[in-house]
Design an enzyme around this catalytic site. Structure first.
Site, PDB file in Angstrom:
ATOM      1  N   ASP A  50      -7.864  11.094  -2.004  1.00 38.32           N
ATOM      2  CA  ASP A  50      -6.978  11.380  -0.875  1.00 38.32           C
ATOM      3  C   ASP A  50      -6.347  12.781  -0.991  1.00 38.32           C
ATOM      4  O   ASP A  50      -6.090  13.260  -2.094  1.00 38.32           O
ATOM      5  CB  ASP A  50      -5.872  10.309  -0.912  1.00 38.32           C
ATOM      6  CG  ASP A  50      -5.083  10.247   0.370  1.00 38.32           C
ATOM      7  OD1 ASP A  50      -5.340  11.048   1.269  1.00 38.32           O
ATOM      8  OD2 ASP A  50      -4.205   9.357   0.447  1.00 38.32           O
ATOM      9  N   ARG A  63       2.868   1.533   4.582  1.00 36.20           N
ATOM     10  CA  ARG A  63       2.478   2.822   3.987  1.00 36.20           C
ATOM     11  C   ARG A  63       2.426   3.925   5.056  1.00 36.20           C
ATOM     12  O   ARG A  63       1.488   4.695   5.120  1.00 36.20           O
ATOM     13  CB  ARG A  63       1.138   2.725   3.261  1.00 36.20           C
ATOM     14  CG  ARG A  63       1.049   3.748   2.124  1.00 36.20           C
ATOM     15  CD  ARG A  63      -0.357   3.951   1.601  1.00 36.20           C
ATOM     16  NE  ARG A  63      -0.332   4.724   0.369  1.00 36.20           N
ATOM     17  CZ  ARG A  63      -1.328   5.477  -0.064  1.00 36.20           C
ATOM     18  NH1 ARG A  63      -2.439   5.582   0.623  1.00 36.20           N
ATOM     19  NH2 ARG A  63      -1.234   6.135  -1.194  1.00 36.20           N
ATOM     20  N   ASP A  68     -11.278   3.511   1.943  1.00 32.23           N
ATOM     21  CA  ASP A  68      -9.995   2.851   1.684  1.00 32.23           C
ATOM     22  C   ASP A  68      -9.456   2.191   2.947  1.00 32.23           C
ATOM     23  O   ASP A  68      -9.905   2.484   4.064  1.00 32.23           O
ATOM     24  CB  ASP A  68      -9.001   3.890   1.142  1.00 32.23           C
ATOM     25  CG  ASP A  68      -8.039   3.299   0.132  1.00 32.23           C
ATOM     26  OD1 ASP A  68      -7.796   2.081   0.181  1.00 32.23           O
ATOM     27  OD2 ASP A  68      -7.509   4.057  -0.707  1.00 32.23           O
ATOM     28  N   ASN A  99      -5.491   0.988   3.609  1.00 34.54           N
ATOM     29  CA  ASN A  99      -4.218   0.738   2.939  1.00 34.54           C
ATOM     30  C   ASN A  99      -3.216  -0.099   3.718  1.00 34.54           C
ATOM     31  O   ASN A  99      -2.133  -0.372   3.213  1.00 34.54           O
ATOM     32  CB  ASN A  99      -3.578   2.069   2.540  1.00 34.54           C
ATOM     33  CG  ASN A  99      -4.138   2.574   1.224  1.00 34.54           C
ATOM     34  OD1 ASN A  99      -3.943   1.954   0.188  1.00 34.54           O
ATOM     35  ND2 ASN A  99      -4.863   3.676   1.257  1.00 34.54           N
ATOM     36  N   CYS A 137     -12.357  -0.152  -1.026  1.00 33.43           N
ATOM     37  CA  CYS A 137     -11.047  -0.086  -1.661  1.00 33.43           C
ATOM     38  C   CYS A 137     -10.021  -0.435  -0.600  1.00 33.43           C
ATOM     39  O   CYS A 137     -10.241  -0.222   0.582  1.00 33.43           O
ATOM     40  CB  CYS A 137     -10.828   1.337  -2.179  1.00 33.43           C
ATOM     41  SG  CYS A 137      -9.193   1.608  -2.868  1.00 33.43           S
ATOM     42  N   ASP A 149      -5.231  -1.274  -8.096  1.00 34.22           N
ATOM     43  CA  ASP A 149      -4.702   0.029  -8.525  1.00 34.22           C
ATOM     44  C   ASP A 149      -4.121  -0.071  -9.927  1.00 34.22           C
ATOM     45  O   ASP A 149      -3.854   0.948 -10.563  1.00 34.22           O
ATOM     46  CB  ASP A 149      -3.607   0.506  -7.559  1.00 34.22           C
ATOM     47  CG  ASP A 149      -4.194   1.181  -6.329  1.00 34.22           C
ATOM     48  OD1 ASP A 149      -5.377   1.556  -6.355  1.00 34.22           O
ATOM     49  OD2 ASP A 149      -3.454   1.335  -5.330  1.00 34.22           O
TER      50      ASP A 149
END
Ligand code: GLA
Length: 711
Positions: A345, A424, A460, A462, A506, A528
């Site tokens: 990222d 997030r 990903d 999140n 992920c 993580d």
């Protein structure tokens, strides 16, 4: 005993009542799941258990409850199917229409049972596929509206299974971010236990979509009958376990119908996702090996292929990097000896550069300040070093502070009349909208077109789906389901255009993983949390259904009080990677890491493709040990960990499994602290499995690895 009764009993024993029902068996090498069509035209489950040697035995068994119980009829417990018909009637009756068996080209066999409602004409096809050698069975349904008008599907399970046993014990795997997959077992009693999620996108954040159901007694690792199941669906799932007044258990699995009453029009078919399960008489260990074999052979993308070691920059730099720093890290990757550098990222967005997780998601152009020569320069540097280049993306998401949000608010899942709240600092794009699907596909396609040298993506996700409302959907009840279908549409397009592209799944750690997603992804990120002690537990939990080659395990600085050897040894039990400042490693640690990468490359065929035996569970106490053996038993690797041994505690030998008892094995301790091999001794397979070796010691957070080679 009364003579008349005893004569009757003798007659019954001699000539058991034959049920002349039509029997429909689904069999693997060791498991039988049998259905029967009764005189009343309905389909019943007749048996689910160890495959009978003689299939005629299925004829003398009594029927269990109906195979796919519908709402509104005579049953008083959780149904598999509820259709709200066009006239408001909520009852459905399913009668047998036909059954057929198809031998598939991959060696599996699909049995399809076709049923229909005699009044409403709606149809249900119950499909069951058996993978004979792996003892894996998958089940799903197709529900077709044969009424003149739309109908609502209120419940639409993929599978229903019935058990009639003295006791049931359920193991679930729950947790949170950085605390995934904790095993918890409980005895089931009358009533319901539900394992489900409403998280939408990051669907396994609190609870993994798989379970272990132990029959008769609590689950054991190497013995006892256990069923392990999971839903192949990258969204809301629900497993309902319900015990009735007679002690019968039903397990109903499928998409979670929460806020998802799905309407299908005239002639339309709704296909449910596969429920994948196994039944093992060798406890959890046997069930897990069934899953691992099946996953590698039939399900995971490139399941039989190799996996690459890598160096990731996330924990080494977080968002703080530029081209110069990355070029150095790429050179470090080369020095470490790994196959690939993975840029994480922080590389994109210009109006709102991605300098933290507060902004930039959605704007997938390289940040000019950080990377003046773009990704191209990094791909080129990796190529110069002779390694591959991988890239992090999170294409389903958007930060409100982004150009994408400013220009396309209509692409975002968000409630029109309420204040937005963020997980997030981000929101989820509306993948039910085909234009958004094009955009998400375009993120990968544009990058691959511009930089064909990108060999790998870390994909990903999140945030769960929040602020649940789609500006696109006409029926908001469809959003959770259509989101997942939209995601599959994107992934299908990527797979078609870039069939060899490897990708890691992920989701803020292990928030997303299931056996549909793994058709598109070669591997996943279980957590993580890379503290090696925690990873012993997390990887153990995930290994109940996922093979080692799918579990990414990185060496980081979490728990730096553990030696680099200990951290690396834990990571070597999965798909090895590093996420660490290589240039700051003390010389001895760098030497160990380089040696470990070499040894891992040599041992990959054993660790990634061999049978896994969990010899000592970290849940049992202060030690842990896992072993991998090639299918021909000729080569094995045993990992042993001393987590927190007590002073003067009695330590048991580690007894190995899966070896050839009559063969002799050369046992060597490898990957010792100083990057050397230990003394070689020879033992018979029988000795190693019956007596075992003293592999544990009293020093805290230490580890050892042994290699076994058949002579
Ligand atoms: C998630 C992932 C991490 C890392 C960060 C980047 O938390 O799990 O590995 O990629 O996102 O923001």
């Amino acid at each position: 005993m009364n003579t008349k009764i005893s004569i009757l009993a003798a007659m019954l024993l001699a000539a058991p009542a034959i049920h002349a029902d039509r029997i429909i068996p689904v069999e693997t090498e060791n498991v039988g799941l049998v259905y029967a069509v009764a005189d009343n035209g309905r389909i019943y489950q007749r048996y689910f258990g160890k495959r009978m040697l003689n299939s005629a035995d299925y004829n003398v068994m009594k029927n269990m409850p109906e195979a796919y119980i519908t709402s509104g009829m005579e049953d008083y417990f959780e149904p598999a199917l509820q259709i709200n018909h066009a006239d408001g009637n909520m009852s459905t009756l399913l009668n047998f229409v036909d059954a057929k068996t198809t031998a598939n080209s991959d060696g599996s066999i699909t049995t399809s049972i076709y049923m229909a409602d005699p009044i409403y004409k709606d149809e249900v096809a119950l499909h069951t596929t058996a993978y004979p050698a792996e003892d894996i069975i998958t089940q799903w349904t197709e529900i077709t509206n044969r009424e003149g008008k739309p109908v609502e599907l209120e419940r639409y399970a993929s599978s229903m299974l019935h058990f009639d046993r003295p006791a049931y014990y359920l193991t679930q795997f729950n947790g949170d971010w950085a605390d995934e997959g904790n095993m918890m077992e409980q005895k089931l009693e009358f009533g319901k236990k539900v394992l489900d999620t409403k998280l939408g996108a990051r669907h396994n954040m609190f609870l993994s979509p798989f379970f272990v159901l132990s029959l008769d007694k609590p689950a054991e690792e190497n013995a006892g009958e256990v069923m392990v199941g999971t839903l192949a669906w990258t969204g809301n799932y629900r497993h309902t376990f319900e015990i009735d007044q007679n002690g019968g258990l039903r397990v109903v699995s499928g998409i979670n119908p929460y806020a998802s009453t799905y309407t299908i029009g005239k002639g339309q078919t709704f296909t449910t996702p596969e429920f994948v399960f196994t039944l093992s008489n060798e406890g959890r260990g046997g069930a897990a090996r069934n899953f691992h074999d099946w996953a590698r052979k039939y399900r995971v993308k490139d399941g039989m292929g190799d996996r690459r070691t890598l160096l990731n920059n996330w924990e080494a730099t977080y968002f703080d990097f530029d081209e110069e720093k990355l070029v150095k890290i790429i050179r470090n990757a080369k020095e470490l000896g790994v196959d690939m550098f993975l840029l994480d990222d922080g590389w994109f967005a210009n109006k709102y550069p991605r300098s933290s997780d507060h902004q930039g998601l959605g704007d997938w152009d390289e940040t000019a300040d950080k990377l003046p020569n773009g990704i191209g320069r990094l791909v080129e540097e990796a190529q110069n070093q002779g390694i591959l280049f991988g890239l992090w993306i999170e294409p389903e998401m958007v930060n409100p502070k982004s150009e994408l949000y400013e220009n396309h608010k209509d692409w975002v899942i968000t409630l029109p009349n309420r204040e937005e709240y963020y997980f997030r600092n981000q929101l989820v794009l509306d993948l039910s909208n085909p234009k958004v699907q094009d955009f998400v596909f375009g993120v990968v396609d544009d990058l691959k077109t511009k930089y064909p040298g990108i060999a790998f993506f870390k994909w990903d996700c999140n945030s769960p789906i929040t602020n649940i409302y789609s500006p696109y959907e006409k029926n908001q009840q469809h959003l959770y389901v259509d989101y997942v279908r939209g995601l599959y549409n994107v992934l299908d397009r990527i797979a078609e255009k870039y069939p060899d592209l490897e990708m890691m799944l992920c989701s803020g750690g292990g928030g997303r993983c299931d056996y549909k997603a793994l058709e598109y992804f070669t591997e996943f990120w279980p957590s993580d949390n890379t503290d090696p002690i925690e990873r012993l537990f997390i990887q153990y939990g995930m290994s109940q259904v996922f093979p080692a080659k799918t579990q990414c395990a990185h060496v980081t600085t979490w728990n730096s009080s553990a030696s680099l050897k200990f951290r690396t040894d834990v990571a070597m039990m999965g798909k090895l990677g590093f996420d660490i400042r290589v240039d700051e490693l003390p010389e001895a640690d760098l030497k160990y890491a380089k040696h470990a990468v070499k040894e891992y490359n040599r041992l990959k065929p054993v660790i990634l493709d061999g049978d896994q035996y969990r010899l000592v569970s970290p849940y049992e106490g202060n030690y842990a040990s896992t072993m991998y053996v090639t299918k021909d038993s000729s080569h094995a690797v045993v990992f042993a960990f001393n987590v927190y041994p007590r002073y003067n505690e009695r330590r048991e030998n580690v007894k190995m499994q899966g070896l050839d008892p009559s063969a002799t094995y050369e046992v060597t301790e490898i990957c010792r602290q100083n990057a050397t091999k230990g003394r070689v001794s020879t033992y018979s397979g029988d000795y190693l499995m019956t007596v075992g070796l003293p592999m544990f010691s009293g020093s805290k957070m230490t580890s050892s690895i042994y290699e076994l080679v058949k002579k």
